[in-house]
Scaffold this active site. Structure first.
Site, short mmCIF file in Angstrom:
data_model
loop_
_atom_site.label_atom_id
_atom_site.label_comp_id
_atom_site.label_asym_id
_atom_site.label_seq_id
_atom_site.Cartn_x
_atom_site.Cartn_y
_atom_site.Cartn_z
N ASP A 113 0.89 -1.16 0.00
CA ASP A 113 0.00 0.00 0.00
C ASP A 113 0.93 1.21 0.00
OD1 ASP A 113 -1.65 2.14 0.60
OD2 ASP A 113 -2.19 1.43 2.61
N LYS A 145 3.21 11.05 -4.02
CA LYS A 145 2.10 10.37 -4.67
C LYS A 145 1.16 11.37 -5.35
CE LYS A 145 -1.39 6.93 -3.45
NZ LYS A 145 -1.98 6.23 -2.30
N GLU A 180 -6.99 0.78 -4.50
CA GLU A 180 -7.01 0.67 -3.04
C GLU A 180 -8.37 0.16 -2.53
OE1 GLU A 180 -5.76 4.59 -2.01
OE2 GLU A 180 -3.71 4.22 -2.70
#
Lengths: 631, 184
Positions: free
Chosen positions: A8, A70, A171
């Site tokens: 993750d 990100k 996700e």
């Protein structure tokens, strides 16, 4: 094949997990922490720092410390998002030769994927160290709203880090995998992800089923700059303000005081997830003209909720909007999954529940659920869950009927099969030469309430006082669910067995019904069982007392003998009447009376007392292995 | 109730059919033997793997429980550190502290010493590191302070909050102010 790491790769923190032995497991980094800050820096001495170490020097090295990469990955320099970040972050963002983004760290410029690669590299290295094996492949998660170029850039980051990226998954999809929701047919799922720095919500549609399913993201939305940290800031501001009102001192301007306040605010926020009020206690927070000053303040959950409410309301508004965009109504949503540390806040659970009228899923650690889902996806690729090795569990407990009709479990439900378990039982009567083994299945306390699978009789037990023979009962369930029950008398070696092909017996619905019945009758069953056990204890004690008197013969003084005999009679009468209280009382009395046998005999004949006292130790003992009922 | 293996038993090969020559039968038997051997290999491998995994799992479990015990201890120690910090803060303002009655002062200072010695007996010791090079493995920087001399660049000039280590492992980094030399 090597293991596949599930990653993750978060905006603020990253986590990793692996499937080992069929179960997903979070892997700690070398610092011993389950999450790693997604921060990369070139330290002042020129070395590259990743994670916690990069975070520790961020304040004094802001220009060379890259965080939140990100938000930039896969973007063009001209994109509004990149332009917006340019104005917020402390490091330099420039246009790359290809029109993308590059960030400066040390003397060099890096593409965002190169920065992400450094995070992935650390995770890979730490995992390898922890697991003691090389990791070459990974599944990496990205937000559902990521474009193709963002996904490609994330994949490139993995390849730069030396990982073969088996798949980039969303996700929210990972969260659904973690909860095993992919196995359901036709479900609509909302994943509500309130993290440290970002808020995302997605609506998923699971179609198909039976291994042929697809998970489609129907709609996704969020706020890339709203998270738990904003709530922390509100708490800090509030405490600072209150303290200023009280003392006239602005502690928010004092670096050390602010640091301590930050820690206290975070701790208080965590505590208020499980309590309704906490205390913020910072002694010597500062000092004034008249000496040291302390901060001691009550902080209630209600206050925290009022400080957080605007963020929570906003998240709920976004959620509504997203569901609407998906084309579904709120009522059509089957499951809601909570992701992100902030969702531990009871207010959020409550608001989400109110919105959908359903309890959200939150049993898996919300900081880790995405990594767990990524690992599960990796596990599927790993293919270690082969058909032949698919292990089943016994859906219901298996056991035998023992004295008083009690169901004594030998194999508990949910035990993975194949399995073999043994227990030693004994007889309930003197000179009992056979025992009946009645095999039952179910969760109820009494054998009669469970399903009878079969019975057989073991004969040829040499005559002996009750409780002496040792009959070993072995349950064996093979991989196909076939149950073999064997009883063996340890003295004579005689044995008898039964084979039960249980596959035809119960349907899924019946199993569920039996489980529910057991839950519904749990209290009642426990009482029944206790009653039987109380009786059994009384009976055993009366028997033991009788035997002790007989063995001792005239070595026991008449008055002691009379007392014990009276107590035995009382106990037996009580058993016959069946009143629990009087059984318990008479058992106690009998036990007391029995204790006098030993000393009385000791007074009469010294050298024999040892044996007698040893016998006495067993007074009131519950037989550990329940006796078989006599036939 | 239980899943049953649905694999059907292969029919037995016999030679009683007239058209079946012994050669065919042998060939079929050979084929079956080959499949059986493959299966045997696969099952043996799976079994060995399962046993190995069990062994490894046991070892991991042991390590994990040791780690968990360690983490529990470290968590407790970490929670106690702010108490030690607060003593330090109480003593930091020397002038104010000196004004306190000497007997009370000594008493409180002894309590602090006792706390430190309890921590030390469990291998938890503070470190200061003033004057040393900043190292993110041991320190957490909170502020840059400009320095005149180049040699002071990256040096720890002040420790705002002491760090602690537990048997050589950093339990909490020290919070420090770092020197920054700006050229020219």
């Amino acid at each position: 094949m090597g293991k596949i790491l599930g990653i993750d790769l978060g905006t603020t923190n990253s986590a990793m997990a692996i499937v080992s032995g069929g179960e997903p497991k979070i892997i700690e980094n070398t610092e011993g922490v389950r999450t790693t800050p997604s921060i990369v820096a070139i330290g002042k001495s020129g070395d590259t720092l990743v994670g916690l170490l990069a975070k520790r020097q961020a304040v004094t090295n802001p220009k060379n410390t890259i965080y939140g990469i990100k938000r930039l990955i896969g973007h063009n320099f001209e994109d509004p998002i990149a332009q917006n970040e340019k104005g917020i972050v402390s490091y330099l963002i420039e246009k790359s030769e290809s029109g993308g983004v590059k960030v400066k760290m040390g003397e060099k410029f890096y593409r965002p994927e190169e920065v992400s690669a450094k995070i992935l590299q650390k995770l890979k290295k730490d995992a390898e160290e922890k697991l003691g094996e090389k990791i070459d492949e990974a599944v990496i998660t990205v937000p559902a709203y990521f474009s193709d170029s963002q996904r490609q850039a994330t994949k490139d980051a993995g390849e730069i880090a030396g990982l073969k990226v088996r798949r980039i998954i969303n996700e929210p999809t990972a969260a659904a995998l973690a909860y095993g929701l992919d196995k359901k047919k036709e479900e609509k799922i909302v994943v509500y992800d309130f993290g440290g720095g970002t808020f995302d919500v997605s609506v998923l549609d699971i179609a198909g089923g039976d291994g042929d399913q697809s998970i489609e993201v129907k709609a996704t939305d969020g706020d890339s700059h709203m998270g738990g940290e904003d709530i922390d800031q509100q708490i800090i501001k509030w405490i600072g303000g209150e303290y200023k009102k009280e003392s006239g001192i602005d502690i928010l301007k004092d670096e050390l005081a602010l640091q301590r306040l930050k820690e206290a605010a975070e701790k208080a926020k965590h505590e208020l997830s499980s309590t309704t009020e906490t205390e913020i206690n910072i002694p010597f927070v500062t000092s004034g003209a008249d000496g040291p000053k302390h901060l001691l303040m009550k902080f209630s959950r209600a206050k925290l909720e009022s400080l957080a409410s605007s963020y929570v309301e906003k998240s709920i508004e976004i959620t509504k909007r997203t569901v609407q965009a998906s084309g579904y109504t709120l009522a059509q949503i089957d499951e809601i999954i909570l992701v992100g540390g902030q969702t531990r806040m009871p207010l959020i659970t409550q608001k989400v529940k109110e919105l959908f009228g359903k309890e959200p899923n939150k049993s898996i650690n919300p900081d880790e659920v995405v990594a767990v889902g990524a690992a599960i996806q990796g596990g599927i690729f790993q293919g270690d869950v082969k058909d032949v090795l698919l292990l089943d569990v016994t859906p219901l407990s298996l056991g035998i009927e023992t004295l008083g009709g009690v169901a004594t479990k030998v194999i508990e439900r949910n035990t993975t099969i194949p399995v073999s378990k043994s227990q030693v039982f004994s007889t309930a009567g003197d000179n009992q030469t056979s025992v009946e083994i009645h095999v039952v299945q179910g969760e109820r306390g009494m054998a009669a309430d469970n399903k009878s699978l079969g019975r057989f009789i073991l004969e040829g037990i040499p005559p002996a006082p009750r409780g002496m023979p040792q009959v070993e009962v072995t349950f064996d369930i093979d991989a196909n669910g076939i149950v073999n029950v064997k009883a063996k008398d340890k003295t004579s070696g005689k044995e008898q067995s039964i084979r039960i092909e249980a596959r035809s017996s119960l349907s899924k619905e019946e199993i569920e019904k039996m489980k529910k019945d057991a839950e519904a009758h749990a209290d009642e069953d426990a009482k029944k069982r206790e009653a039987v056990e109380t009786k059994n204890i009384a009976e055993t004690l009366a028997y033991t007392a009788e035997k002790a008197l007989k063995d001792a013969g005239d070595k026991v003084p008449a008055d002691v003998k009379g007392n014990v005999e009276g107590a035995i009679k009382d106990a037996r009468d009580a058993i016959a009447k069946g009143d629990m209280e009087s059984i318990k009382k008479s058992t106690e009395k009998l036990s007391e009376a029995m204790q006098k046998i030993g000393p009385a005999m000791g007074a009469q004949g010294g050298e024999q007392s040892g044996r007698q006292e040893k016998k006495e130790d067993h007074k009131g003992d519950t037989p550990k292995d329940a006796d078989f009922k006599s036939e | 109730m239980f899943k049953k293996d649905d694999k059907r038993e292969e029919e037995d090969i016999t030679l009683d059919e007239e058209e079946a020559s012994p050669k065919d039968a042998i060939q079929r038997l050979r084929g079956r033997l080959l499949r059986s051997e493959e299966e045997k290999k696969e099952y043996l491998d799976g079994w060995q793997r399962a046993r190995a995994e069990m062994q490894n799992f046991k070892k991991d479990l042991e390590k994990d429980s040791m780690r968990a015990r360690q983490a529990l201890k470290e968590g407790l120690f970490s929670d106690m550190l702010p108490v030690a910090d607060n003593f330090e803060l109480a003593f930091r303002n020397k002038e104010a502290w000196e004004k306190v009655d000497v007997n009370w002062r000594n008493g409180v200072e002894y309590i602090y010493k006792e706390l430190l010695s309890v921590l030390a007996s469990h291998g938890v010791t503070p470190f200061d590191d003033t004057g040393r090079e900043f190292d993110p493995a041991r320190h957490h920087s909170v502020e840059n302070i400009s320095v005149e001399e180049k040699k002071d660049n990256g040096k720890i000039l002040e420790v705002v909050q002491k760090g602690y280590e537990h048997n050589g492992k950093i339990l909490r980094p020290a919070q420090v102010k770092v020197g920054e030399y700006i050229k020219g």
